[in-house]
Design a protein around this motif. Sequence first.
Motif, PDB file in Angstrom:
ATOM      1  N   ALA A 182     -36.224  19.615  23.924  1.00 23.85           N
ATOM      2  CA  ALA A 182     -35.899  20.547  22.840  1.00 23.85           C
ATOM      3  C   ALA A 182     -36.455  20.111  21.489  1.00 23.85           C
ATOM      4  O   ALA A 182     -36.956  20.942  20.731  1.00 23.85           O
ATOM      5  CB  ALA A 182     -34.388  20.734  22.741  1.00 23.85           C
ATOM      6  N   ASN A 183     -36.394  18.804  21.201  1.00 22.95           N
ATOM      7  CA  ASN A 183     -36.877  18.375  19.878  1.00 22.95           C
ATOM      8  C   ASN A 183     -38.378  18.592  19.739  1.00 22.95           C
ATOM      9  O   ASN A 183     -38.869  18.962  18.682  1.00 22.95           O
ATOM     10  CB  ASN A 183     -36.488  16.914  19.600  1.00 22.95           C
ATOM     11  CG  ASN A 183     -37.102  15.957  20.593  1.00 22.95           C
ATOM     12  OD1 ASN A 183     -37.361  16.332  21.743  1.00 22.95           O
ATOM     13  ND2 ASN A 183     -37.344  14.715  20.172  1.00 22.95           N
ATOM     14  N   GLU A 184     -39.118  18.390  20.831  1.00 18.08           N
ATOM     15  CA  GLU A 184     -40.560  18.659  20.781  1.00 18.08           C
ATOM     16  C   GLU A 184     -40.811  20.149  20.610  1.00 18.08           C
ATOM     17  O   GLU A 184     -41.695  20.563  19.853  1.00 18.08           O
ATOM     18  CB  GLU A 184     -41.249  18.154  22.060  1.00 18.08           C
ATOM     19  CG  GLU A 184     -41.329  16.639  22.121  1.00 18.08           C
ATOM     20  CD  GLU A 184     -42.057  16.132  23.368  1.00 18.08           C
ATOM     21  OE1 GLU A 184     -42.792  16.908  24.004  1.00 18.08           O
ATOM     22  OE2 GLU A 184     -41.864  14.952  23.697  1.00 18.08           O
ATOM     23  N   ASN A 185     -40.035  20.964  21.321  1.00 18.97           N
ATOM     24  CA  ASN A 185     -40.214  22.410  21.209  1.00 18.97           C
ATOM     25  C   ASN A 185     -39.981  22.883  19.780  1.00 18.97           C
ATOM     26  O   ASN A 185     -40.650  23.802  19.297  1.00 18.97           O
ATOM     27  CB  ASN A 185     -39.269  23.147  22.161  1.00 18.97           C
ATOM     28  CG  ASN A 185     -39.809  23.152  23.576  1.00 18.97           C
ATOM     29  OD1 ASN A 185     -41.004  22.939  23.787  1.00 18.97           O
ATOM     30  ND2 ASN A 185     -38.945  23.358  24.541  1.00 18.97           N
ATOM     31  N   ARG A 186     -39.028  22.242  19.136  1.00 22.33           N
ATOM     32  CA  ARG A 186     -38.753  22.621  17.746  1.00 22.33           C
ATOM     33  C   ARG A 186     -39.988  22.318  16.878  1.00 22.33           C
ATOM     34  O   ARG A 186     -40.398  23.151  16.055  1.00 22.33           O
ATOM     35  CB  ARG A 186     -37.525  21.867  17.236  1.00 22.33           C
ATOM     36  CG  ARG A 186     -37.213  22.194  15.806  1.00 22.33           C
ATOM     37  CD  ARG A 186     -35.710  22.153  15.483  1.00 22.33           C
ATOM     38  NE  ARG A 186     -35.504  22.669  14.122  1.00 22.33           N
ATOM     39  CZ  ARG A 186     -35.409  23.961  13.833  1.00 22.33           C
ATOM     40  NH1 ARG A 186     -35.446  24.852  14.804  1.00 22.33           N
ATOM     41  NH2 ARG A 186     -35.256  24.356  12.580  1.00 22.33           N
ATOM     42  N   GLY A 187     -40.569  21.159  17.087  1.00 23.61           N
ATOM     43  CA  GLY A 187     -41.774  20.796  16.348  1.00 23.61           C
ATOM     44  C   GLY A 187     -42.921  21.747  16.649  1.00 23.61           C
ATOM     45  O   GLY A 187     -43.648  22.177  15.747  1.00 23.61           O
ATOM     46  N   THR A 188     -43.057  22.111  17.923  1.00 27.13           N
ATOM     47  CA  THR A 188     -44.100  23.054  18.324  1.00 27.13           C
ATOM     48  C   THR A 188     -43.921  24.378  17.587  1.00 27.13           C
ATOM     49  O   THR A 188     -44.874  24.932  17.032  1.00 27.13           O
ATOM     50  CB  THR A 188     -44.034  23.298  19.847  1.00 27.13           C
ATOM     51  OG1 THR A 188     -44.202  22.049  20.508  1.00 27.13           O
ATOM     52  CG2 THR A 188     -45.103  24.257  20.298  1.00 27.13           C
ATOM     53  N   ALA A 189     -42.671  24.865  17.574  1.00 28.29           N
ATOM     54  CA  ALA A 189     -42.395  26.140  16.917  1.00 28.29           C
ATOM     55  C   ALA A 189     -42.718  26.041  15.424  1.00 28.29           C
ATOM     56  O   ALA A 189     -43.325  26.957  14.856  1.00 28.29           O
ATOM     57  CB  ALA A 189     -40.937  26.535  17.128  1.00 28.29           C
ATOM     58  N   ARG A 190     -42.318  24.924  14.820  1.00 31.01           N
ATOM     59  CA  ARG A 190     -42.584  24.753  13.381  1.00 31.01           C
ATOM     60  C   ARG A 190     -44.095  24.791  13.113  1.00 31.01           C
ATOM     61  O   ARG A 190     -44.559  25.382  12.147  1.00 31.01           O
ATOM     62  CB  ARG A 190     -42.022  23.407  12.891  1.00 31.01           C
ATOM     63  CG  ARG A 190     -40.503  23.334  12.868  1.00 31.01           C
ATOM     64  CD  ARG A 190     -39.937  23.649  11.478  1.00 31.01           C
ATOM     65  NE  ARG A 190     -40.430  22.773  10.441  1.00 31.01           N
ATOM     66  CZ  ARG A 190     -39.816  21.641  10.039  1.00 31.01           C
ATOM     67  NH1 ARG A 190     -38.687  21.266  10.604  1.00 31.01           N
ATOM     68  NH2 ARG A 190     -40.328  20.919   9.079  1.00 31.01           N
TER      69      ARG A 190
END
Lengths: 294, 443
Positions: free
Chosen positions: B323-331
């Motif tokens: 999830a934390n990587e996905n958040r970075g990806t989205a950002r």
Amino acid sequence: MQRTVFRSWWLPYVLVFPQMAVTVVFFFWPALKSLQLSLYRVSPFGDTMTFIGLENFTKLLADPEYYRSVANSLVFAAGVTVLAVAGALVLAALATQKIRGLAAYRTLLLWPYGIAPAVSGIIFLFIFHPTYGVLPYFLSFVTAYEFNWLLKGWVAMTLVIAATAWTHLGYNIAFYIAGLLAIPGAVMEAADVDGAGPVRRFRSIVFPLVSPITFYLVVLNMVFAFFESFGVIDAVTKGGPGDATTIMVYKLYKDGFIGLNLGSSGAQSVILMALVIGLTMLQFRFAEKKVTYR
Amino acid sequence: MPRTTTVWRSITGAVALSALVALAPSPASAKTEIQFWHAMPGQLGDATNELVKQFNESQSEYEVKALRKGTYPETLTAAIAAYRQRQAPNIVQVFEVGTQTMLLSGAVHPVYQLFKEQEIAVDWKDFIAPVVGYYTKDGNLYSMPFNSSTPIFYYNKDVFQKAGLDPAKPPQTWKQVEEYAKKIIASGAAKCGFSTGWPSWTMVENMHAWHDQPFATRRNGFDGLDVQLLINKEFGVKHIGQLAAWQKDNVYSYGGRAGTADPKFINGECAMYIQSSALIGGFTRGVKFAWGTGQLPHWGPPYPKATSIIGGATLWVMKGKPANENRGTARFLKFVSETNQQMWWHVTTGYLAISNSAVKNLEAGYHFKKNPDQWTAFAQLTKGKATPNSQGLRLGNFVQIRDVIESELENIFAGKKTAKQGLDDAAAKSNDLLKEFAAANKQ
């Protein structure tokens, strides 16, 4: 011959192990994987694999395009082999004459082998490209005929054959030079005394004596042309025009790596493997009889 | 095999080296790393790296690592191989023809869903419709448009002048193209009339869209997998047949696939050229003569006029990431799509800006007044009538289909087949590929 006897029973296995490991991991394992792939329909990301038996093969064998790639391969391999082997013999014969600067010539002759196929492809592009090549520009002063291999299949085929043969020439020359130097001077002198001219000497003495090398090189160049010629074709023609230079290994790459049709690509590599194994066996069985080993 | 030993040596070397790297203590970093694989070469790669650097400096939580993996197909193949080893990157750039493959792969995390999960608001309506439409399924965007372009018409103003044509007026119709080309050749101003880059994309895919003709059944593949090509119908045969006829007297001069025909225009051999709008940047730097752009030529009635379609690539998010990587990806994806970055990207690379607000800001800054050539593509995409035939193409095995079409075009231009024969063969082979794809992706 002396038989080497190992004291301990395990030592020979240990010594052979590294070579076997490399062979198994890098040759047998991929070969088995291809065999497995060829029986499945695989989604690009490999999540679903459906067993479809021989469907990949039956489809290929019903596809005229596939036969064209086989025909292209045969023309290509024959062209490359004849050109690279015969050319090497001529050049090697010249490079074993007694001339000044011999060492320099020999070194230069080996250079092309050190060039990666893709790079040699690019070099050929800059020389022959109909749009920005050097040669077509000069040819246009001499003849009105357009050697446009972007549209003329036979020109494209000739070009990739020449480029591939050129990259492999150095390797063949090295073998021939060694072979030619190994011919005893006495034999040649005797023939000379008997009044045999250079052509006769070549036909009756040199050619038979280097025939084991010729045989080895023919097999090797064939296999090379079938398997490892991908770089030149990818750099120069990308299989075109139409599919005039799409040889089997290039079609396999296109279907497998660009088209992501891994099943068909697997089936093609199995057929290619079988073909090359068969070809090599045939050559050993029939050609070997005509080869003089010393 | 003669090279086995060297291969083996380099393999053992590589293994030893990577073992060393793995043993080396890694600097403790609090930043979450986001892997981003792309296929942008040369200056485009520099621009991509610059964009990534800007993002990394704009915040302190995430570090996007951009890595060029080769050409488009090579990047896709690398991502697939990595996915199979459960080592997929977070973001991978995939060209437009790979869209259907990605959509049905089951390996991706659709961007609309990613943004919803991360509760990051994106004004999807602000995106330019023909760009977003290509990557939308059931009204939802699946991948983030990154580099989009569309084919436009380039012409050599110096040659026009020399041939007695008005250098301010590019031809609007194919009839004019022919007429101008003949004048140019007769006057000796240039050897050939026009050439084309990316033959299937510019001359088959885009010409069908531009003339509001269907390229394939089922709304160009958007409505289902049981698709058949329609390029061998009246329009396709007419257009390609005309090109083949022109090939004989140099009105048209075929210059190969992809961008291999570029030198024909750059060195002045051909007076006119149809290529991606993304070449404006390169031409500005590398072309010695005065040149201009215009919209694609049209055949006129009875064919209606629609819009052209895009090419290029989008950013896909691979599924199965924490999830934390996905958040970075989205950002990061949000950052890329913002107005400022879009304006910068467009001005630097020549690729289209994908949001209407970026285009409006560029207009307000008189960018298009100063660079009218950069407006041509936007005009062609947004000012025409968008129809089902011009919203894009969604075909499985599209990479191979393009290859099949371009092979047959070569057979036609070489005079080995008539336009009808060649296009029939291309359609038949493509239909087999489409059937194969449908069978592999039964839903």
